[in-house]
Design an enzyme around this catalytic site. Structure first.
Site, PDB file in Angstrom:
ATOM      1  CG  HIS A   1     -28.945 -15.805   6.621  1.00  0.00           C
ATOM      2  ND1 HIS A   1     -30.109 -16.335   6.157  1.00  0.00           N
ATOM      3  CD2 HIS A   1     -28.856 -16.186   7.928  1.00  0.00           C
ATOM      4  CE1 HIS A   1     -30.684 -17.033   7.123  1.00  0.00           C
ATOM      5  NE2 HIS A   1     -29.955 -16.955   8.194  1.00  0.00           N
TER       6      HIS A   1
ATOM      7  CG  HIS B   1     -33.014 -27.980   2.879  1.00  0.00           C
ATOM      8  ND1 HIS B   1     -32.257 -27.033   2.263  1.00  0.00           N
ATOM      9  CD2 HIS B   1     -34.144 -27.351   3.284  1.00  0.00           C
ATOM     10  CE1 HIS B   1     -32.888 -25.868   2.289  1.00  0.00           C
ATOM     11  NE2 HIS B   1     -34.056 -26.027   2.909  1.00  0.00           N
TER      12      HIS B   1
ATOM     13  CG  ASP C   1     -44.274 -21.254   2.723  1.00  0.00           C
ATOM     14  OD1 ASP C   1     -44.678 -20.555   3.671  1.00  0.00           O
ATOM     15  OD2 ASP C   1     -44.019 -20.786   1.599  1.00  0.00           O
TER      16      ASP C   1
END
Lengths: 406, 406, 406, 406
Positions: C17, C104, C353
């Site tokens: 970002h 994650h 993805d």
């Protein structure tokens, strides 16, 4: 950190009261003929007891090679070496241990580590430099054989006794008048161009100017008699270094060299070429104009730059000067405070060098060799890599290296 | 190499004719409030066109932050930043390109890389320092917030015009008499203890002594009028650095600091504390005796050491001096040689700083902050690690850090 | 750290970002012809939106060179480059921000830095790899021009769909019977010897075996339809690497290569040569006997070693395999806990993805090129240095490199 | 390079025929109680002659501490240590010296250095690992005392004899069916959670499953009897590592760990967590959902990640597996070629380990400890630095580390 260098990497260990001091030298080129005597000769120049001007302890400081060499030839693998500490008993407790020695490392080591060696200053001991000197001797052997590089350091001052003309004096007290300024005299240029280790070692003080050496000796004797100490400077010249060494922008040649020199115990100052004095000279006089040399290469008429321009060697002699403060350990009583702040008086016991510069000469040479060796290897990696590429044809001719002679 | 530091790592890029110059700062602590203005203020002090004493180019040098920050807070990830080069056209070919500028980096860059930027000196351009100044401003913000550390540099000489008493003169020409020696005068000690950036910036020359600043200005004007240049020195003081910074044996505080300073373009000399002058002073006068400070900690009565002993900070003010040579680029004609050895006369075109020290002040501060930041992080790693161990009970009490006050 | 390499050093920056992502490449040989298209071609293979199997975001990822290049030729100075983030708005707050995404980097980044980017995983974003791919493309250009080195990576499995014969199966379930063991089949050897990037790119899945590529596609479509994800492996072959690369003992070739590969996001496994399977094969079958090659050099009959012996390349093809886990971000709801421990259900928004291996192919190639480039430079430094020494005559002939052909 | 680590730096030296092998450990925290026995215990587990499965040479491998320690406490200065080579005579010339041993390092060392040790493989000798094991034992002592970290490695396969359930088998040959996939079985999870060094050492093979250990023994005996060799794998678990270790992007925890492991002689493969098998499992099953732990911290329900997410430790157990190839030196005759290409038959003389994994167990543990130690120090530097900053108040709450329990 105890490691110096990127490709030629020297890691040292040891303080004054442990079993041994030494170093691992990683990245030495393979195929170099290396005998213990190549190293011992410089260790002998560093060891105490060489004259009555240094501490009377007489340590043999024999080097013991551990690895990386077979049949007197380097293998390219790490070379480990060590020198035994003859007296490794931990320091006995005494009343003076209550005091951090003024300007010594006792206090800062304790603050840094929360603990300190019984000897006080830990790795700030002069014995730590044994590993450096040994590593430097290996680098020097290579540099001499492969490039004919010569490194000669000498004592250029003791206290206020300076070698004549190491740096010229301003011609007058008129601060606005710099017409007569000469940063390096002709006499000094001759000395830089010709001085040998034999000349340096012909007097125990390691100053190649006999008359000055004698005055320096008297100055040290005076300090010793007064239970005091005195500082000095060492100048070093390096000849036959090829152009192109130094890794901008942070590892410029003089930056790395300065780093190396300022890591030697007791150093407080470093200058290259005309140094501080040169800052007073206008550019028109300080610049080194180019001339075609006899060998066809481009050289410089003067050499105020000290062999380095833009952080990269230019092929001229490299010369620099290092300032060593007076040894902190003195026998006369000093008014100071204990670790807990209690005021009191401390007088060092034992015997100490009243002046370190004569013995520091081989240390300066060693660190210089280590710096050149590492920078040479990095530059050779670049040059070899570039030489394998197809020639560049799209560039303006002024951007590409051409033969500089007809 | 273009990277400096072990944990706080600064990597810079860029030369004068490319699209931008900048840096990646890796290892910045997370959670630091950081606005572009924190960086811009120092870039503004560095940029050209600040007065008629510097080059009249007026570049804006606006910093563009690219990464590592959100909502004005550092994330701990790499901070990338850049400043655009307003004029990035490759340098036009001209007759003067046949000449390597004397004492500039044209010749050595070509020798090193076999190719050089059209601008000549490649990364030796002053624009390279933009990345350093920006990185230093980030470090400084942290150091100020977390430790109250203050870094103030100022011009201490231009040519032969010296700030009074930056280093005391020997009391007599009698080289054997050092009784009256004082390496740092009381007046200078006061200046080190109190000088602020506001005082420094109150005169464009960045010398905090108005009368001297005026004489320095005249000296630079004289150089400019003579199409010549002049060198100078910068002195820097750092306050509130905690004891314990510096990583023996090769990364001693002054060694790393010297490395950083000598990597700045045009520097030729570095000294810390009493420096070269201090080598003339006997130990009994040069040593810094300990005293109990008001806050109960141990301090030193004098500070010839410049805040560093045994390569480790001792909590006293750190001060050091850097010598900058006269700029190599001058407008008057110089007799020199072309790349191919042909003798000839070269006169630089364009406009150049006749003296770099005023603009180098923020660069010196930046490099100082980068060094302290990295050394602090390494020392904090050690201290935190040691603090998690069970207390050591087997050691003699003099070997362990104790409360030093009642 | 965000820097990789010793002489060829790549420093990357950026998260998803921020304003841009990019890299500084320091230590690139000067004189290399380099156009933006040399870099763009690999960035295009990495960017999203290449097929309906990848995230439908269509970012252009255009490279902007900042420095180190003039007239399309590298100067030897740092090459800086960047790719703009098209959408750099900080992530909006949402209910899902209360949850660290399972597997994650949200949780670990927050634990490490005490703060995290609004996008969550900070530098674990796939966009970070842009700098690597660009740097790798520069290295690759050099390696191809100077050494003819070819690097080709391809997808060797998706889920349980494996390229036939990438590693042979044990011939029986009898664990004591290893007679029929073959770690690498003839078919696979042929593939390694001949596969090209054109073949790899002929199918969007980047598997050079069309039938398998089709089955892999179906497997990914199935994962996508199930709002799930799937992992896979990539195999890479490197041809024409000279013998002698790798720096024992810690920077052996495969150690550095493994380091590089395991630093790519989502990797969990690395093997070189026969890898894990090879551990089951006895030495008599696993050893690679030497043979005289047609060019007179010594080669090996088999190549279970994968081109590396004793941590040093032997001149044979280098091949290795990397395992990529299934992407952690999936659209189906997962039972997990919030940062404060409150149990709940999290369903990722946005599009991701379902399988990373097709786009990871150029990243693997890039990291391989970066490793080889750095190791080549170091080895060239050594070889050049050794070549300048006088010949060694005192060694037994078996210890010295001789011409290995009549 | 022979140095590993950034802050905790290990430099090793030595090959099999030199005077000694050893290491310098720089950056060890001061104040650590350290006795030679802390190191000797792991050296004993590594040394040859422990059972009839290893080479019958019986070297004592006694450690000699040289520096960095006084009164059994580390000083924070470099710790140097060495182990003497009992038999340091250069290898006698023999007919077999004409042959580079297949899959050994003789050929590559000669190609790399242009010279090789008389012993052939130079630093690829197993004796090089002595320095690593000693350094790892020092790190381990610290990690245990300061963090309660436990590191236990064990043999998980020899040839095709695998510890049951180290990785689960796919449930069917239907490659499209992954419903029943379990990357790590319950039984294996229990083993990881509970296994101790005592259990590991209860059998000379160092496999904690007695029945499998017996079958492994038979496999090694069979290799030995056949004058052959066999490979194997080692699994290692690390408990109580705090979250937050690992330095993105290039020094992610698993990247550095993989580097360390792949630098051990004879290694060819590394995987962490579910590794290669896990690439076959869809994200919905492979992800590790978060749960609130009893101590209030966030943990994960499963641990397919192996304790690392986004390259950073998450506080769960770290487990990984390393593949060791069959030893290259075997006694049976091998058809191969001489250095000059002449075909011939080579049969190794002397006695060699038929399988290295039992003795490699302490080496794996050592390298794991070295990696953790260095990463801990770097992360502690960051955390300490961040903790000294004023609290961040401008960020969205989801971006800042909060207490994660009520």
């Amino acid at each position: 950190m105890s490691t110096f260098g990127h490709i030629f990497r020297v890691t040292t260990y040891g303080e004054s009261h442990c079993a041994s001091v030494g170093a691992i030298i990683d990245g030495c080129p393979p195929g170099l003929n290396l005998e213990p005597s190549d190293i011992q000769v410089q260790l002998n120049r560093r060891r105490p007891g060489q004259s009555n001007l240094t501490t009377p302890r007489n340590e043999k400081d024999l080097v013991h090679l551990q690895s990386g060499i077979e049949y007197g030839v380097t293998l390219g693998t790490p070379i480990s070496l060590l020198v035994k500490n003859e007296d490794q008993r931990p320091h006995d407790y005494s009343e003076t241990d209550l005091y951090p020695r003024p300007s010594h490392a006792d206090y800062t080591y304790l603050e840094k580590y929360g603990i300190k060696a019984s000897s006080g200053g830990g790795r700030s001991s002069a014995r730590e430099t044994i590993g450096r000197v040994a590593a430097g001797a290996i680098a020097e052997k290579y540099l001499k054989l492969a490039y004919g590089i010569e490194v000669v350091a000498f004592v250029s001052s003791v206290g206020k006794i300076h070698l004549p003309s190491t740096v010229a004096s301003p011609s007058s007290s008129d601060a606005d008048n710099d017409d007569a300024q000469d940063a390096v005299s002709e006499e000094f240029k001759h000395l830089l161009a010709t001085v040998t280790r034999e000349q340096v070692d012909s007097h125990p003080i390691r100053c190649p100017h006999p008359e000055t050496a004698e005055r320096m000796t008297q100055r040290i004797v005076r300090a010793k008699d007064a239970m005091d100490s005195i500082g000095g400077t060492i100048t070093c010249v390096i000849r036959n270094v090829p152009p192109g060494l130094g890794e901008p922008v942070f590892d410029k040649f003089e930056a790395t060299l300065g780093h190396a020199m300022l890591s030697i115990p007791a150093t407080k100052a470093f200058e290259i070429g005309s140094g501080f004095k040169g800052t007073e000279v206008p550019g028109s006089k300080h610049n080194d104009p180019f001339v075609k040399r006899e060998d066809g290469r481009l050289g410089t008429k003067s050499n105020w730059s000290g062999g380095v321009q833009g952080g990269i060697t230019n092929g001229e002699d490299i010369y620099f000067r290092i300032g060593f403060k007076s040894p902190a350990t003195i026998s006369q009583a000093q008014e100071t405070a204990q670790y807990d702040g209690t005021p009191g008086s401390l007088a060092a016991r034992g015997r100490h060098d009243p002046c370190v510069v004569p013995r520091a000469v081989p240390i300066v040479e060693a660190m210089a060799c280590i710096v050149i060796m590492d920078q040479l290897l990095i530059q050779n990696a670049r040059k070899t890599a570039a030489s394998l590429l197809p020639p560049v044809t799209t560039l303006p001719s002024t951007m590409v290296l051409r033969k500089k002679t007809a």
